[in-house]
Motif scaffolding. Structure first.
Motif, PDB file in Angstrom:
ATOM      1  N   THR A 100      18.481  -4.747  15.192  1.00  0.00           N
ATOM      2  CA  THR A 100      19.264  -5.474  14.161  1.00  0.00           C
ATOM      3  C   THR A 100      19.637  -6.880  14.601  1.00  0.00           C
ATOM      4  OG1 THR A 100      21.239  -4.389  15.038  1.00  0.00           O
ATOM      5  CG2 THR A 100      20.191  -3.396  13.114  1.00  0.00           C
ATOM      6  N   SER A 101      19.458  -7.201  15.903  1.00  0.00           N
ATOM      7  CA  SER A 101      19.709  -8.572  16.326  1.00  0.00           C
ATOM      8  C   SER A 101      18.537  -9.484  16.003  1.00  0.00           C
ATOM      9  CB  SER A 101      20.006  -8.606  17.826  1.00  0.00           C
ATOM     10  OG  SER A 101      18.868  -8.183  18.573  1.00  0.00           O
ATOM     11  N   LYS A 157       4.756 -11.503  20.706  1.00  0.00           N
ATOM     12  CA  LYS A 157       3.792 -11.660  19.621  1.00  0.00           C
ATOM     13  C   LYS A 157       3.886 -10.564  18.565  1.00  0.00           C
ATOM     14  CE  LYS A 157       0.379 -14.061  22.473  1.00  0.00           C
ATOM     15  NZ  LYS A 157       1.352 -14.299  23.557  1.00  0.00           N
ATOM     16  N   ARG A 158       4.551  -9.476  18.853  1.00  0.00           N
ATOM     17  CA  ARG A 158       4.636  -8.388  17.873  1.00  0.00           C
ATOM     18  C   ARG A 158       5.926  -7.607  18.053  1.00  0.00           C
ATOM     19  NH1 ARG A 158       1.584  -2.696  17.215  1.00  0.00           N
ATOM     20  NH2 ARG A 158       3.188  -2.210  18.746  1.00  0.00           N
ATOM     21  N   TYR A 159       6.531  -7.295  16.905  1.00  0.00           N
ATOM     22  CA  TYR A 159       7.725  -6.449  16.884  1.00  0.00           C
ATOM     23  C   TYR A 159       7.415  -5.231  16.009  1.00  0.00           C
ATOM     24  CZ  TYR A 159      10.135 -10.641  18.566  1.00  0.00           C
ATOM     25  OH  TYR A 159      10.535 -11.724  19.266  1.00  0.00           O
ATOM     26  N   GLN A 160       7.952  -4.123  16.391  1.00  0.00           N
ATOM     27  CA  GLN A 160       7.789  -2.895  15.599  1.00  0.00           C
ATOM     28  C   GLN A 160       9.170  -2.307  15.312  1.00  0.00           C
ATOM     29  OE1 GLN A 160       6.214   1.092  17.073  1.00  0.00           O
ATOM     30  NE2 GLN A 160       4.442   0.346  15.919  1.00  0.00           N
ATOM     31  N   ILE A 161       9.492  -2.193  14.021  1.00  0.00           N
ATOM     32  CA  ILE A 161      10.782  -1.642  13.628  1.00  0.00           C
ATOM     33  C   ILE A 161      10.569  -0.460  12.690  1.00  0.00           C
ATOM     34  CG2 ILE A 161      12.020  -3.820  13.881  1.00  0.00           C
ATOM     35  CD1 ILE A 161      11.816  -4.206  10.896  1.00  0.00           C
ATOM     36  N   ILE A 162      11.568   0.394  12.626  1.00  0.00           N
ATOM     37  CA  ILE A 162      11.550   1.571  11.758  1.00  0.00           C
ATOM     38  C   ILE A 162      12.556   1.342  10.633  1.00  0.00           C
ATOM     39  CG2 ILE A 162      11.785   4.063  11.586  1.00  0.00           C
ATOM     40  CD1 ILE A 162       9.500   3.134  13.361  1.00  0.00           C
ATOM     41  N   ILE A 168      17.962  -6.135   6.903  1.00  0.00           N
ATOM     42  CA  ILE A 168      17.330  -5.666   5.661  1.00  0.00           C
ATOM     43  C   ILE A 168      18.391  -5.538   4.591  1.00  0.00           C
ATOM     44  CG2 ILE A 168      17.558  -3.221   6.266  1.00  0.00           C
ATOM     45  CD1 ILE A 168      14.851  -2.775   4.847  1.00  0.00           C
ATOM     46  N   ASN A 169      18.064  -6.037   3.408  1.00  0.00           N
ATOM     47  CA  ASN A 169      18.950  -5.888   2.249  1.00  0.00           C
ATOM     48  C   ASN A 169      18.949  -4.426   1.835  1.00  0.00           C
ATOM     49  OD1 ASN A 169      19.757  -5.738  -0.632  1.00  0.00           O
ATOM     50  ND2 ASN A 169      19.889  -7.971  -0.446  1.00  0.00           N
ATOM     51  N   PHE A 170      20.122  -3.807   1.889  1.00  0.00           N
ATOM     52  CA  PHE A 170      20.174  -2.361   1.660  1.00  0.00           C
ATOM     53  C   PHE A 170      19.844  -1.984   0.225  1.00  0.00           C
ATOM     54  CE2 PHE A 170      24.277  -3.608   0.129  1.00  0.00           C
ATOM     55  CZ  PHE A 170      24.625  -2.657  -0.817  1.00  0.00           C
ATOM     56  N   GLU A 171      19.863  -2.956  -0.711  1.00  0.00           N
ATOM     57  CA  GLU A 171      19.593  -2.631  -2.114  1.00  0.00           C
ATOM     58  C   GLU A 171      18.116  -2.754  -2.471  1.00  0.00           C
ATOM     59  OE1 GLU A 171      22.133  -5.165  -4.345  1.00  0.00           O
ATOM     60  OE2 GLU A 171      23.859  -3.849  -4.176  1.00  0.00           O
ATOM     61  N   ASN A 172      17.470  -3.873  -2.072  1.00  0.00           N
ATOM     62  CA  ASN A 172      16.097  -4.110  -2.522  1.00  0.00           C
ATOM     63  C   ASN A 172      15.054  -4.014  -1.418  1.00  0.00           C
ATOM     64  OD1 ASN A 172      16.344  -6.558  -1.101  1.00  0.00           O
ATOM     65  ND2 ASN A 172      16.974  -7.675  -2.947  1.00  0.00           N
ATOM     66  N   ILE A 184      17.718  -0.384   8.876  1.00  0.00           N
ATOM     67  CA  ILE A 184      16.832  -0.430  10.044  1.00  0.00           C
ATOM     68  C   ILE A 184      17.350   0.575  11.056  1.00  0.00           C
ATOM     69  CG2 ILE A 184      15.986  -1.866  11.927  1.00  0.00           C
ATOM     70  CD1 ILE A 184      16.119  -4.242  10.078  1.00  0.00           C
ATOM     71  N   VAL A 185      16.475   1.456  11.516  1.00  0.00           N
ATOM     72  CA  VAL A 185      16.858   2.485  12.475  1.00  0.00           C
ATOM     73  C   VAL A 185      17.233   1.819  13.789  1.00  0.00           C
ATOM     74  CG1 VAL A 185      16.080   4.522  13.724  1.00  0.00           C
ATOM     75  CG2 VAL A 185      15.397   4.178  11.349  1.00  0.00           C
TER      76      VAL A 185
END
Length: 816
Positions: A505-506, A529-534, A510-514, A494-495
């Motif tokens: 990241t708090s 109500k909404r989160y946006q991640i890269i 994310i599982n770095f493998e799958n 996750i950026v």
């Protein structure tokens, strides 16, 4: 005694090893060692690293290994000293049979760079086999009329050793009638013959027993014995005699079964049955001869019986005999020698000694890919081989020595055009007709990291319910990389970015493998109500390449909030007090219970129900509006104080509910602010129309004034740094965005008037402002409620008509 004998044998072997271990020479870049057979495992043959001019570190660093053309792995290289040591039992007889010179060819393959060396191991014979007679007890029938000097061939012993350890001589036990003669055939085989010394006399001795002993030339000498029983026969005194002592013929190895090879002929001077002859193989003819040839007993014709193979057996030598039909039966003996002629019946064999695959696509021209060896079991021109490649491949063959070739690159490779080559190697001999063999090898091209991972889609929309526990699996993203091996292995991350002033990241992991995304904390729909991640996908190449994808996480509402009662509100106590005239009729609006739910959608739908009452027959609560009305007229018998317990339930799953207690005081002469429509007398249409017009104008004025009030409040909120929106307590912390898409709703329920203002869109925090108008107040009292996204309905203060002005706890705008 047997242990001493074995000890002497191993002692001789050790001495032989010490004498011959260092006897090596290089002929045409070839190394030759000489060792005795049956060496113990781990015995040192020689320092092959030193002999090849290599350092000890090159053995492991350049991956030195031994390849045997015979297929068996009898030797290995000790990486610590570079010595060639015996890996398993070496039996010269099983490797070379009766061939005098037993040479075991080895190939030493060294990589990085690739080199090939040929090593020959000469296996010296030790005397580990005794002469053996196949028939321990033989019977020989001799007519008493046979004259002295007659010869009778005896069974030859067999010794698997060669050279000085092979069969050397025969001895015969003492006998006055017989002596032994040993003759040597063309192939070097020694054949014992029994010679009659003097005439036999059946009447004196009908049976003679002698012992034939075979001796080898080893040290110590080994021997084998056979008992020969000689039966003396009477009468028939002329034995058949062959026309030739030895019959020599040749036949091609591809001769068909049944082909006549030679016809042997014998004559007998006797007449009648004593002169009739039958032909047979000798008594001690080997199975290999009997399986390959047959003899016609009547005619003496020898013909092919089985398949002949020059590569397995080049020469057949065997005895034949001619027996008459006399009594006693006499026989004559001769030998047959059949030479096998070679035919081009063996295809060339292509041996892939080493294959270096995959090959990097940036490999330089001339890079060695494989080492190839070709051999043909035929002899002469039939065994000469030409090697070639199928056209259209960027490789070529480079001759090394003695039918050894290197497969090297001829052009620059490009994996994106051709990721794999299927090469056809063709070997053809010079026989007539020519035979050929084909070997296919696959060479894969190794990729360089020139492609970044690609997500299955540029953005993802994920819908999850609020209150999902931390650690729950939310969604999986997937990216693929068209490269190979580690260049195609993708890791996810996750950026680093901020969400609500906290690292992304708090909230998510994310599982770095799958690529599976997990929650790091629980989510609250009412707060966000909404989160946006890269999400970034990065391969393991060098240098690594990466790409990003956007993940929109939408929080779905759960029914996790109970309805909060905002009117009537028990400001000074736990019970709300209301007044009602005793003159109230059926359908009189006593009060209206107003509640709100922080949830949304179906979870925010509310239903009102009267649970308990002093008199259940007097009041009724509207299921949907919360209006409390009279079911009947008030009578003199009704208590002055009426207590109602009203339950408000939402439409969620599970159901959330709350209750409010309302005390109603029945008073005489209390003025009703508004007559109930169901109890008023009919009025004229004109008067009704005027009332309706006045009501519409009033509602319009209230709406306009409310809108202006909110505009003023919003301007003030925008100017303040902490956004305290007209409320004395800082209940609006964290709200900075101006409201958009305002919706104003004016409701009039009998004597109760209230205005609801809703604002916001899907991407911002929804705002909710309510104005509750006391039914018996002289003014229209306006109240602001903080945004619904952070609403705690337990802290809401509303106006209660039964309380004085001094009990109000927050500002109000008064509208006349």
């Amino acid at each position: 005694m047997r242990n001493n004998k074995r000890h002497r044998e191993w002692k001789w072997a050790a001495l032989w090893l010490l004498r011959n271990t260092f006897l090596w020479n290089i002929v045409g870049a070839q190394i030759r060692y000489t060792i005795p057979e049956e060496l113990t495992e781990g015995s040192v043959v020689g320092n092959i690293a030193k002999d090849l001019g290599l350092e000890i570190s090159d053995i492991a660093g350049r991956n030195l290994r031994i390849a045997s053309e015979s297929g068996g792995q009898y030797f290995s290289v000790e990486s610590g000293k570079g010595e060639l040591v015996v890996k398993g039992r070496i039996d010269r007889e099983s490797l070379c049979g009766q061939i005098a010179s037993c040479v075991l060819p080895l190939q030493v393959v060294i990589e990085n760079p690739l080199e090939l060396h040929r090593v020959e191991i000469e296996i010296q014979d030790i005397n580990d086999n005794s002469p053996v007679f196949h028939t321990k007890d033989g019977i020989l029938r001799i007519a008493e009329s046979i004259a002295p000097g007659a010869r009778f061939p005896l069974e030859s012993a067999e010794d698997f050793d060669v050279g000085r350890n092979s069969l050397r001589s025969y001895t015969l036990s003492n006998s006055e009638y017989f002596r032994l003669n040993v003759k040597t055939l063309k192939d070097g085989r020694k054949v014992p013959e029994l010679i009659l010394n003097k005439t036999l006399d059946r009447e004196k001795q009908s049976v003679h027993k002698i012992v034939l002993t075979a001796l080898d030339g080893g040290d110590p000498v080994k021997s084998g014995t056979a008992l020969i029983e000689i039966i003396v026969q009477d009468n028939n005194d002329n034995e058949p005699k062959f026309e030739m002592t030895t019959y020599k013929v040749s036949v091609h190895e591809n001769a068909e079964v049944g082909l006549s090879v030679v016809t042997i002929k014998a004559n007998d001077l006797d007449e009648g049955p004593n002169g009739e002859i039958l032909y047979f193989f000798g008594a001690h003819t080997s199975d290999s001869v009997r399986n390959s040839f047959q003899i016609n007993a009547e005619t003496g014709e020898i013909s092919v019986l089985g398949k002949l193979d020059y590569e397995n057996m080049k020469l057949y030598t065997f005895d034949v005999c001619a027996k008459d039909k006399g009594n006693p039966q006499l026989e004559g003996h001769s030998s047959v020698q059949i030479d096998i002629l070679d035919e081009n019946d063996n295809e060339p064999e292509i041996i892939l000694t080493s294959l270096h695959s995959p090959v990097a696509e940036n490999a330089v021209v001339g890079t060695v890919v494989a080492l190839i060896n070709v051999k043909d079991l035929d002899s002469g021109s039939n065994g000469k081989v030409d090697l070639s490649l199928s056209p259209g491949v960027p490789f070529k063959l480079k001759a090394s020595f003695d039918n050894h070739y290197s497969l090297v690159t001829e052009y620059i490779l490009d994996r994106e055009i051709t990721p794999e080559f299927k090469i056809e190697i063709i070997a053809a001999d010079f026989g007539s007709p020519s035979l050929k063999s084909i070997k296919h090898i696959n060479i894969k091209i190794l990729d360089v990291n020139d492609n970044a991972p690609v997500f299955s889609q540029p953005s993802y929309d994920v819908y999850i319910k609020e209150n999902v526990p931390a650690g729950a699996s939310l969604f999986s993203v997937s990216a693929t990389d068209v490269d190979q091996d580690k260049n195609a292995v993708v890791s996810y991350s996750i950026v680093d970015m901020k969400l609500q002033q906290a690292p992304a990241t708090s909230y998510f992991y994310i599982n770095f493998e799958n690529g599976t995304i997990y929650s790091m904390s629980s989510f609250d729909y009412e707060k966000w109500k909404r989160y946006q991640i890269i999400v970034q996908a990065k391969d393991h190449g060098s240098p690594s390449l990466s790409s990003n994808a956007t993940v929109n996480v939408f929080i779905l509402d759960e029914n996790d909030n109970s309805p909060a009662v905002i009117y009537p509100s028990a400001v000074m106590g736990s019970v709300s007090h209301q007044r009602m005239p005793r003159s109230a009729k059926v359908g009189h609006l006593v009060t209206k219970v107003t509640a709100v739910d922080a949830d949304s959608g179906h979870n925010a739908w509310m239903f009102y129900r009267l649970v308990e009452a002093t008199d259940m027959s007097l009041f009724i609560v509207n299921l949907h509006t919360g209006e409390v009305r009279t079911k009947r007229s008030v009578s003199e018998q009704d208590d002055t104080s009426q207590r109602l317990l009203i339950e408000i339930r939402d439409n969620g799953e599970p159901v959330q509910s709350s209750t409010v207690t309302v005390d109603i005081l029945l008073e005489e002469g209390l003025h009703e602010p508004m007559l109930d429509n169901s109890q008023t007398a009919p009025v004229s249409n004109n008067k009704s129309g005027k009332i309706t017009l006045y009501l519409i104008i009033s509602l319009a004025l209230v709406s306009v004034l409310s809108l202006l009030t909110f505009v003023v409040l919003l301007i003030k909120c925008a100017k303040r740094s902490r956004g305290v929106c007209c409320i004395r307590r800082t209940d609006c912390d964290g709200y900075k965005n101006p409201n958009r898409n305002l919706q104003i709703q004016l409701n009039t329920d009998g004597p109760i008037k209230y205005v609801e203002v809703l604002g916001g869109d899907m991407l911002s925090q929804s705002q909710s402002f309510g104005s509750c108008l006391s039914p018996l107040s002289e003014f229209s009292d306006f109240t602001l409620v903080k945004p619904s996204s952070t609403l705690d309905f337990k802290e809401i203060n509303v106006l209660d008509a039964s309380l004085p002005d001094s009990a109000w706890t927050f500002e109000s705008q008064q509208v006349s």
